[in-house]
Enzyme design. Structure first.
Site, PDB file in Angstrom:
ATOM      1  N   GLU A 109      79.297  35.939  49.400  1.00 38.70           N
ATOM      2  CA  GLU A 109      78.147  36.792  49.375  1.00 38.70           C
ATOM      3  C   GLU A 109      77.956  37.653  50.379  1.00 38.70           C
ATOM      4  OE1 GLU A 109      76.085  32.874  48.491  1.00 38.70           O
ATOM      5  OE2 GLU A 109      75.170  33.850  46.704  1.00 38.70           O
ATOM      6  N   GLU A 129      81.043  27.083  44.236  1.00 37.41           N
ATOM      7  CA  GLU A 129      79.811  26.261  44.346  1.00 37.41           C
ATOM      8  C   GLU A 129      79.592  25.314  43.405  1.00 37.41           C
ATOM      9  OE1 GLU A 129      79.771  29.501  45.295  1.00 37.41           O
ATOM     10  OE2 GLU A 129      78.527  30.039  46.686  1.00 37.41           O
TER      11      GLU A 129
END
Ligand code: 3H9
Length: 698
Positions: A109, A129
């Site tokens: 990210e 994730e």
């Protein structure tokens, strides 16, 4: 933020470029100090006129492995990652990410917050994730579809799959692949400087291309829900990607954050974190901290049957030279054929080239002579499961192997102390219990007899690591950790079909619980004949007080051994298993013969009986010291028996549902069957003290 060597984020200026280095060993996880350091660094980049552009990179072996998972259970601390990423993106000077090793989760990210990205050729990026029960929480699900389209983004965030530089480049996730890792920083500096005069590309300002198929999200949701078998995060990750496709960026970010926070606090996320850390904790055995593994350059396998050949393939795949010994020429030929067939399977699935297969086979030596073992560092015996046969083999190994070599047996339930006693060097003998197929299954039970030395146990763990397996230490007992628990759950399954359920009811309930296959389908897959032979062998030593269900014997008497004979609990005609109607007749007849009034057993009760049997036996195994900690039991069930990862293993599950509830359930079952349902003393103690199994893991 300082430029001292210990700081979590360091900044130096080279050729007008701010080189911002994240330095938080071992994997640059994004702690609060890293987040703060990045914000401070961006302030310097914005205000220092000498800086024309910036590069973010990681110190050590990776770029950034993601948010610090250890902070997840604790109160969040500012600055939060979404703001950090926004700050990077909003900077008015070009910022490039220089990715080596991995950029995962929050690390990726951060890279997507940069205006451009360079990857070293062997690096990987991805959003794992979902494997932690959450979704990306700092804009990953919103920025990724803007770069590569919703289909690819949905694939990556819902699967957790990591991609290499070539695929990342093709998908438009990065701008440049550096020539080598050594060239990465200069390539990133060049790229950043090349953007100084052009408008900056901020992904958040890009639009999301519509999916090719109008019903993409509907069909994808159905597919992912089915594959996830009860796990929530993959479907929620898709929901976040859909938000990117339907909402403005700022709204999509809010939606992503809300899902992330909801999932982070969930039981599934707790359980998946337990598995993440448990997988790494199993090799850190209390008391073995100072043990060093012995040399492991050359391996040997005794036996070329299904297990022996499977183990040989696992070792060849890890790059070891392997000697395989068999008793006669025909068996040796079959052993080589088995290895060949298994490797060919990798070739046909595109996971091995034909040349690589030849290279693997080139490392396999075949022999009838134990003399060929003289320079092997470790041997794994995988012959017929019979004590006398094993003792004879170990006598020969004792004579043939060099001093200091490790002598391992792949037995699944025999007493390894007795096997070790057949040698003059019991300190070198250990159990290495592989699971079939040995080149696929991740679990390796490392079974420690009484006299084994510490460095031999450490060598078992080293082998597990080299084979890419999860090694779990077990003491010696009947069935060790995994099969001992399995024996109890199989008994419950047997009792239930005699009391009123049908095998497919039990399977359906356990599959709904999250197991990939119910117990009867697993039996059909493994073959009913092996357990039948074992039951016949132990008939004399069976406890006469114990309830014995003869249904499986009746089925084997028909010559129905499961998939390999086309018929077992199920019939396998058109590939798909359908309930065997004759089995139902046998079951009804057996219940009637014993005078049992059959009753409907609800799915919840089926799940409880099987789960509580696992928990009770798992607790006994910990109490007896067969497993060092509850987490060892959990990892055995997750990595060897398909226990759903998102439930964390049976002893993590009991912590989540509550120990008193499970103990009450066991006591209620004990009213009908006190012999089977004697509560584990450890479970009773923990309930009395108000503690959990997790308290014993630390
Ligand atoms: C995330 O990023 C959420 C964001 O989207 C949202 C935020 C708002 N945290 O595996 P190894 C430890 S979620 C803390 O043995 P390798 C690990 O426990 C995160 N610790 O090494 C071990 O400690 P110990 C998404 C971590 O070389 C040590 O580092 N990211 C973390 O075989 C070495 O690890 C992931 O899920 C972490 N994130 O593999 C990536 N990662 O020595 C998870 C590792 O005390 N990590 N540790 O046992 C990995 O996949 C592997 O660790 C990696 C290195 C490939 C990086």
């Amino acid at each position: 933020m300082t430029d001292n060597d210990a700081a979590a984020v360091q900044l130096s200026i080279e050729d007008g470029v701010a080189v911002i280095t994240v330095n938080n060993p071992p994997v640059n996880a994004i702690s609060q100090a890293v987040r703060q350091g990045l914000v401070d660094a961006m302030k310097i980049v914005t205000t220092d006129a000498a800086i024309k552009a910036a590069v973010i990179r990681g110190a050590g072996k990776v770029f950034i492995a993601g948010a610090d998972v250890r902070e997840f259970g604790k109160p969040p601390m500012e600055p939060f990652l979404p703001e950090v990423v926004t700050t990077i993106e909003a900077t008015d000077k070009p910022v490039a990410a220089a990715i080596h090793g991995v950029a995962l989760g929050g690390g990726f990210e951060i890279a997507l917050g940069c205006h451009c990205r360079v990857m070293s050729p062997n690096a990987r990026v991805g959003f794992p994730e979902v494997n932690l029960g959450i979704i990306p929480g700092a804009g990953g699900t919103q920025r990724l579809p803007r770069l590569c389209g919703v289909e690819k983004a949905a694939d990556l965030v819902t699967s957790g799959r990591q991609v290499g530089a070539k695929e990342a480049m093709e998908a438009g996730l990065i701008d440049v692949i550096a020539e080598s890792e050594d060239d990465l920083l200069s390539a990133a500096k060049r790229l950043a400087l090349s953007k100084v005069k052009s408008p900056l590309r901020r992904i958040s300002e890009m639009s999301v291309p519509a999916p090719a198929a109008a019903d993409f999200f509907t069909t994808e949701k159905a597919k992912i829900t089915r594959a996830a078998r009860g796990q929530h995060s993959p479907v929620r990750a898709l929901e976040a990607v859909e938000a990117a496709a339907t909402l403005p960026f700022a709204e999509g970010m809010k939606r992503e954050r809300a899902i992330f926070q909801e999932l982070r606090a969930s039981d599934q996320a707790k359980a998946l974190r337990h598995v993440f850390f448990g997988e790494r904790a199993v090799s850190k055995v209390p008391g073995l901290e100072n043990a060093r593994p012995r040399k492991l350059d050359k391996l040997a396998v005794i036996g070329g049957g299904t297990m022996g050949a499977g183990i040989a393939v696992a070792c060849l795949r890890a790059g070891f030279p392997v000697v395989m010994i068999e008793a006669d020429a025909a068996a040796l030929d079959r052993g080589k054929g088995n290895v060949d067939k298994n490797l060919e399977g990798f070739v046909s699935r595109g996971r091995l080239t034909a040349d690589a297969k030849d290279e693997h086979l080139g490392r396999l030596a075949l022999s009838l002579d134990y003399g060929a073992l003289k320079d092997a560092d470790l041997v794994i015996e995988a012959v017929f499961e019979d004590m006398e046969v094993k003792k004879t083999v170990f006598g020969k190994l004792d004579a043939a192997m060099k001093p200091g070599a490790v002598l391992a047996t792949n037995t699944s339930y025999l007493d390894i102390n007795a096997i070790a006693a057949a040698t003059t060097r019991p300190g070198d003998v250990i159990g290495l219990h592989f699971f079939s197929p040995a080149f696929v299954m991740r679990l390796l039970e490392i079974v420690r007899p009484a006299r084994t030395s510490d460095d031999v146990v450490a060598t078992g763990f080293e082998l597990a690591k080299k084979l890419g397996k999860v090694g779990v230490l077990s003491g010696v007992c009947d069935g060790f950790i995994g099969n001992r628990i399995l024996a109890k759950t199989r008994k419950q399954a047997d009792y239930m079909i005699e009391d009123g359920a049908l095998p497919w009811d039990v399977d359906k309930a356990m599959e709904a619980f999250g197991m990939p296959m119910g117990p009867f389908r697993v039996m059909d897959l493994a073959g009913l004949d092996i357990a039948w032979a074992q039951r016949k062998r132990t008939v004399a030593t069976r406890d006469p007080k114990e309830r014995y269900v003869e249904i499986a014997d009746r089925i084997c008497e028909q010559g129905w051994f499961g998939q390999k004979t086309g018929r077992g609990w199920y019939v396998y005609e058109a590939g798909k298993p359908v309930p065997n109607p004759e089995v139902e007749k046998i079951i009804l007849a057996e219940s009637a013969r014993k005078g049992i009034a059959r009753r409907t057993i609800p799915a919840q009760e089926i799940q409880d009986r099987i789960l509580y049997a696992m928990i009770n036996e798992g607790a006994r195994i910990v109490d007896e010291g067969i497993a060092a900690r509850p987490l060892d039991v959990d990892m055995v069930k997750v990595f060897g028996y398909g226990f759903p990862r998102w439930r964390g293993g049976p002893l993590c599950t009991v912590d989540i549902i509550g120990l008193p509830k499970v103990l009450d359930g066991i006591r209620a079952f004990a009213r009908d069957d006190p012999l089977f349902w004697k509560p584990s003393a450890l479970l009773e103690r923990l309930v009395a003290e108000g503690k959990t199994f997790a308290d014993l893991n630390t």
